[in-house]
Design a protein around this motif. Sequence first.
Motif, mmCIF file in Angstrom:
data_model
loop_
_atom_site.group_PDB
_atom_site.id
_atom_site.type_symbol
_atom_site.label_atom_id
_atom_site.label_comp_id
_atom_site.label_asym_id
_atom_site.label_seq_id
_atom_site.Cartn_x
_atom_site.Cartn_y
_atom_site.Cartn_z
ATOM 1 N N LYS A 61 0.885 -1.130 0.044
ATOM 2 C CA LYS A 61 -0.041 -0.097 -0.073
ATOM 3 C C LYS A 61 0.921 1.386 -0.109
ATOM 4 N N VAL A 62 0.783 2.071 -1.090
ATOM 5 C CA VAL A 62 1.588 3.060 -1.245
ATOM 6 C C VAL A 62 1.192 4.411 -1.439
ATOM 7 N N GLU A 95 -1.849 -1.286 -4.208
ATOM 8 C CA GLU A 95 -3.017 -0.486 -3.643
ATOM 9 C C GLU A 95 -2.412 0.963 -3.481
ATOM 10 N N VAL A 96 -3.026 2.035 -4.006
ATOM 11 C CA VAL A 96 -2.388 3.391 -4.047
ATOM 12 C C VAL A 96 -3.329 4.563 -3.367
ATOM 13 N N VAL A 97 -2.957 5.055 -2.467
ATOM 14 C CA VAL A 97 -3.494 6.434 -2.001
ATOM 15 C C VAL A 97 -2.836 7.613 -2.381
ATOM 16 N N VAL A 98 -3.625 8.582 -2.836
ATOM 17 C CA VAL A 98 -3.048 9.983 -3.266
ATOM 18 C C VAL A 98 -3.404 11.322 -2.418
ATOM 19 N N LYS A 131 -3.168 2.154 6.723
ATOM 20 C CA LYS A 131 -1.866 1.075 6.974
ATOM 21 C C LYS A 131 -1.069 1.449 5.653
ATOM 22 N N ILE A 132 -0.391 2.612 5.669
ATOM 23 C CA ILE A 132 0.330 2.777 4.455
ATOM 24 C C ILE A 132 1.978 2.245 4.741
ATOM 25 N N GLU A 133 2.407 1.486 3.721
ATOM 26 C CA GLU A 133 3.592 0.995 3.831
ATOM 27 C C GLU A 133 4.765 1.559 3.327
ATOM 28 N N ALA A 134 4.737 2.609 2.117
ATOM 29 C CA ALA A 134 5.718 3.127 1.646
ATOM 30 C C ALA A 134 5.250 4.629 0.956
ATOM 31 N N THR A 194 4.563 7.127 12.612
ATOM 32 C CA THR A 194 3.816 5.892 12.461
ATOM 33 C C THR A 194 4.603 4.673 11.954
ATOM 34 N N GLY A 195 6.158 4.862 12.003
ATOM 35 C CA GLY A 195 7.001 3.730 11.747
ATOM 36 C C GLY A 195 6.855 3.242 10.239
#
Length: 317
Positions: free
Chosen positions: A2-3, A26-29, A68-71, A109-110
């Motif tokens: 999730k990016v 999965e993308v959030v902008v 739950k963003i990972e990058a 948030t790590g």
Amino acid sequence: MKVLVTGGAGYIGSHVVRLLQQRGDEVVVIDDMSAGVIERLGGAKLLPLDLAAPEAMTLLTELFKTEKIEAVIHLAARKKVGESVELPEWYYEQNISGLAHLLGAMRQTGVTKLVFSSSAATYGMPDVPAVSEDLQCEPINPYGQTKLIGEWMVANAARAWGLRGANLRYFNVAGAGWPDLADTAIANLVPIVFAAIRAGKDPVVFGDDYPTPDGSCVRDYVHVHDLAEAHLSALDYLDRDDRPHDTFNVGTGQGSSVFEVLDEIKKVSEIDFKIDVQPRRAGDPPYLAADVSRIRETLGWSAKRNLHDIIESAWNA
């Protein structure tokens, strides 16, 4: 994965978003939509936000937790050189405060993986034709300065709390990976020439007496689709334990002169326009291209598309 892609509704950002989606991420902008186009997002969740706003870090922290963003791929910034000279304080506020808020939320948030959109403007006016990442950076305008400071911020976060960062120094970006993702801004050579043609005016060339083969300035033009692919390569690189470098040029390693670009536009458009040659502009180096050996050897990335591909895709779009 999730990016989060900041500036994902813009010209370059929308290409990055589409490639991430195509490979299953999965993308959030996040985008303040000052230059973004919502139709480019392909269903990605959008949070309209100015990263430099006082409340940005709080909102970002909440977003990282809930989504739950990972990058993160960070492209959102002000990027007009002339405007940065006229409004230096605003450029520092926008580009540096925005990154500070983003890094602060990542730390809380790590989230430890960041691809940072930098620029060849960090180099200033180097006196070498092929610029390597080891060259000392001496930016000559506030825009380039904010990008160099951004790289310092990434490096400091890496030392302070373990951020894994990669800085991509773009050279001259043009073209379109898909017709609906065209560059809608009239700020770079190719769209400026297209705008002149549409208006029935002669495109302007600043200087034809440089010490180059045809007298016009030579630059390294990289296709936006290739550039977007470089972001994905850099993102994957951050998963490696062995990361010998954190800064990479993104270009082709070859220069094209202004006249060569105009000749290619004539061929593709089938319009034989005239050219208005004006005196040189202050601050334009005669020749500037990227040494791309580091990104090729470390990330396995190299540009696949040439000047014809760039002009043809831009014209069709």
